[in-house]
Design an enzyme around this catalytic site. Structure first.
Site, PDB file in Angstrom:
ATOM      1  CE  LYS A 187       3.617   5.347  29.207  1.00  0.00           C
ATOM      2  NZ  LYS A 187       4.527   5.163  30.318  1.00  0.00           N
ATOM      3  N   GLY A 235       2.293  12.546  28.734  1.00  0.00           N
ATOM      4  CA  GLY A 235       2.282  12.791  27.290  1.00  0.00           C
ATOM      5  C   GLY A 235       1.072  12.247  26.549  1.00  0.00           C
ATOM      6  N   GLY A 263      -2.064  13.367  26.660  1.00  0.00           N
ATOM      7  CA  GLY A 263      -3.061  14.370  26.263  1.00  0.00           C
ATOM      8  C   GLY A 263      -3.926  14.827  27.428  1.00  0.00           C
ATOM      9  CE  LYS A 264      -0.915  13.945  32.692  1.00  0.00           C
ATOM     10  NZ  LYS A 264      -0.016  13.373  31.692  1.00  0.00           N
ATOM     11  CB  THR A 265      -2.380  19.574  29.292  1.00  0.00           C
ATOM     12  OG1 THR A 265      -1.476  19.139  30.319  1.00  0.00           O
ATOM     13  CG2 THR A 265      -2.539  21.068  29.370  1.00  0.00           C
ATOM     14  CB  SER A 266      -4.953  18.239  24.810  1.00  0.00           C
ATOM     15  OG  SER A 266      -3.596  18.546  24.539  1.00  0.00           O
ATOM     16  CG  ASP A 276       3.028  20.035  33.836  1.00  0.00           C
ATOM     17  OD1 ASP A 276       2.710  19.569  32.732  1.00  0.00           O
ATOM     18  OD2 ASP A 276       4.208  20.141  34.245  1.00  0.00           O
TER      19      ASP A 276
HETATM   20  N1  LIG Z   1      -6.032  13.959  19.897  1.00  0.00           N
HETATM   21  C1  LIG Z   1      -4.870  14.558  19.612  1.00  0.00           C
HETATM   22  N2  LIG Z   1      -4.458  14.671  18.333  1.00  0.00           N
HETATM   23  C2  LIG Z   1      -3.280  15.257  18.028  1.00  0.00           C
HETATM   24  N3  LIG Z   1      -2.417  15.775  18.940  1.00  0.00           N
HETATM   25  C3  LIG Z   1      -2.777  15.679  20.230  1.00  0.00           C
HETATM   26  C4  LIG Z   1      -4.003  15.081  20.645  1.00  0.00           C
HETATM   27  N4  LIG Z   1      -4.081  15.161  22.007  1.00  0.00           N
HETATM   28  C5  LIG Z   1      -2.936  15.771  22.416  1.00  0.00           C
HETATM   29  N5  LIG Z   1      -2.166  16.090  21.351  1.00  0.00           N
HETATM   30  C6  LIG Z   1      -0.833  16.722  21.367  1.00  0.00           C
HETATM   31  O1  LIG Z   1       0.032  15.878  22.125  1.00  0.00           O
HETATM   32  C7  LIG Z   1       0.966  16.672  22.878  1.00  0.00           C
HETATM   33  C8  LIG Z   1       0.864  16.303  24.360  1.00  0.00           C
HETATM   34  O2  LIG Z   1      -0.455  16.688  24.792  1.00  0.00           O
HETATM   35  P1  LIG Z   1      -0.659  17.164  26.317  1.00  0.00           P
HETATM   36  O3  LIG Z   1       0.354  18.187  26.686  1.00  0.00           O
HETATM   37  O4  LIG Z   1      -2.082  17.496  26.456  1.00  0.00           O
HETATM   38  O5  LIG Z   1      -0.310  15.805  27.085  1.00  0.00           O
HETATM   39  P2  LIG Z   1      -0.079  15.621  28.663  1.00  0.00           P
HETATM   40  O6  LIG Z   1      -0.505  14.242  29.003  1.00  0.00           O
HETATM   41  O7  LIG Z   1      -0.687  16.729  29.413  1.00  0.00           O
HETATM   42  O8  LIG Z   1       1.491  15.757  28.715  1.00  0.00           O
HETATM   43  P3  LIG Z   1       2.373  15.900  30.075  1.00  0.00           P
HETATM   44  O9  LIG Z   1       2.264  14.579  30.762  1.00  0.00           O
HETATM   45  O10 LIG Z   1       3.728  16.196  29.516  1.00  0.00           O
HETATM   46  O11 LIG Z   1       1.769  17.035  30.830  1.00  0.00           O
HETATM   47  C9  LIG Z   1       0.594  18.127  22.595  1.00  0.00           C
HETATM   48  O12 LIG Z   1       1.444  18.611  21.571  1.00  0.00           O
HETATM   49  C10 LIG Z   1      -0.841  18.062  22.081  1.00  0.00           C
HETATM   50  O13 LIG Z   1      -1.151  19.115  21.174  1.00  0.00           O
END
Ligand SMILES: Nc1ncnc2c1ncn2[C@@H]1O[C@H](COP(=O)(O)OP(=O)(O)OP(=O)(O)O)[C@@H](O)[C@H]1O
Length: 412
Positions: free
Chosen positions: A96, A98, A100-103, A125
């Protein structure tokens, strides 16, 4: 039952980005938890100061002692299996928006590179979140070396718009707006009418959703098939949010069917045009568009095969502990299973670390999270997966040191 590792909520690593790139001083407020955390080694090469007398580059910033806390059992990711061997493997992280996929994808790529694998991390993305995650400009659609990890780590941010442009060009012929004009131009308009059910126009002029992903991944396959990229032994995909990924998965079949019909059409056109030629003496039109579509079709089939290859590919679902996110992850898993995409791991990200004194907000939040974790355990789709819990850390995950820190927590 595996005991859990968690970050005591009082632990707050503060990353101050000093002037030069990568010269970061990590000041961990260790006073709160000296017994749990102790700096094992901090890389002087990165400009770390007093906290450690480390000389050789560290494997970890801090050593977390494993201690059992009253949180649901969590498994470890089994990183040793993921990193074993030099045969190329692909890891796709999806879920889904946001969550944290990218992280998680970037932290996995850093961990692979720090364990000796030449690694490529790819994102389709359009929001360029990979550049944000690495705190480095990775845009441009070509491979960009990432500073910091021990083995080569390259990033590739594919711009879906550019990829779509390319696709649209495949269908355009002599400046026409698509196959319909192309066929009108050849006096075959009536044939186009009869073929209306093919939805030819829609397919070629307005690419179906998920096509960006498919073309982006097929572009990566092109890269990886060329000799200069044969060095990469780990490829990590930061995929688009669930909806796109699901459409992508069904796309190769859709394109296969549609392009297959177009190629049958090509057959009809070439026999019809030879008839026209004999009557009107018209030039035999070159069918570059159809040939290029054939290439695209082959690449789409390769994308589908890549997704389904249980020996070299694994899809890791990333979620957060909320009812909505868990429900979406369950649907995603069901679709991946239907498309025979191998899934064994589920990361539940941003779990509130245990704390002795919860404020009202945290205790309500924690109860919600526990409910979501219970949902996972009883969910027919998700309960069979290895569930890896990642704590909510109170620092934004940006830059290689922070990604390394998150990677050491998740990918054990
Ligand atoms: N375990 C964690 N603890 C704290 N912050 C986190 C953690 N994992 C991710 N984040 C933060 O949450 C935000 C969203 O993370 P990320 O961009 O990785 O999500 P995403 O699923 O890739 O989002 P999108 O769907 O928009 O691409 C970022 O600011 C990231 O630093």
């Amino acid at each position: 039952m595996a005991s859990s590792t968690c970050i005591p909520s009082t632990f707050t690593p503060i990353l101050h980005n000093l002037t030069a790139r990568n010269s970061i001083t990590m000041v961990g407020l260790l006073s709160h938890a000296p017994k749990i955390l102790r700096p094992l080694s901090l890389p002087k090469s990165l400009g770390f100061s007093s906290l450690s007398t480390a000389t050789k580059p560290p494997r970890k910033f801090f050593h977390l002692q494993v201690r059992s806390v009253a949180t649901p059992a969590e498994a470890v990711a089994g990183f040793d299996d993921m990193v074993a061997g030099t045969q190329r493997k692909y890891y796709m992280l999806g879920g889904k928006g946001g969550v944290g996929k990218t992280s998680c994808a970037a932290s996995l790529a850093v961990k692979f590179a720090n364990n000796g694998h030449p690694t490529l991390v790819v994102s389709t993305d359009p929001a360029h979140s990979l550049s944000d995650s690495f705190a480095q400009d990775l845009a441009g659609g070509t491979l960009v070396p990432v500073d910091g990890p021990e083995a080569p780590l390259f990033a590739l941010e594919i711009n879906p718009e550019k990829a779509r442009e390319e696709f649209r060009n495949v269908s355009q012929k002599n400046g026409g707006t698509g196959v319909k004009d192309f066929m009108d131009g050849m006096g075959l308009g009536m044939l186009a009418e009869q073929l209306g059910e093919l939805k030819l126009g829609e397919l070629l002029d307005t690419p179906p959703p998920g096509l960006d992903e498919a073309i982006a991944i097929s572009k990566v396959i092109q890269f990886l098939e060329s000799p200069e990229y044969s060095m990469f032994t780990r490829i990590v995909f930061d995929t688009a949010p669930t909806g796109h990924t699901l459409r992508l998965l069904s796309l190769p079949d859709f394109l296969d069917a549609s392009i297959g019909k177009i190629l049958k059409l090509k057959q009809k056109i070439s026999s019809a045009t030879s008839a026209i030629k004999s009557v009107f003496g018209q030039e035999q039109p070159q069918l570059g568009a159809a040939d290029k579509l054939e290439k695209l079709r082959e690449r789409m089939i390769k994308v589908r095969e890549l997704f389904r290859d249980t020996k070299s590919t694994e899809f890791v679902i990333v979620t957060i502990p909320t009812v909505m996110a868990v429900s979406e992850s369950s649907r995603l898993h069901a679709s991946l299973k239907k498309e025979s995409v191998p899934v064994t791991r589920l990361i539940v990200n941003q779990i509130l670390p245990p704390s002795a004194s919860d404020c009202k907000f945290c205790s309500i939040k924690r109860k919600d999270q526990m409910r979501a974790l219970d949902m996972i355990r009883s969910d027919t789709e998700l309960s069979g997966l290895t569930v890896i819990q990642a704590p909510l850390v109170d620092v934004e995950i940006r830059g290689v040191p922070a990604l390394r820190f998150l990677g050491d927590i998740i990918w054990k």
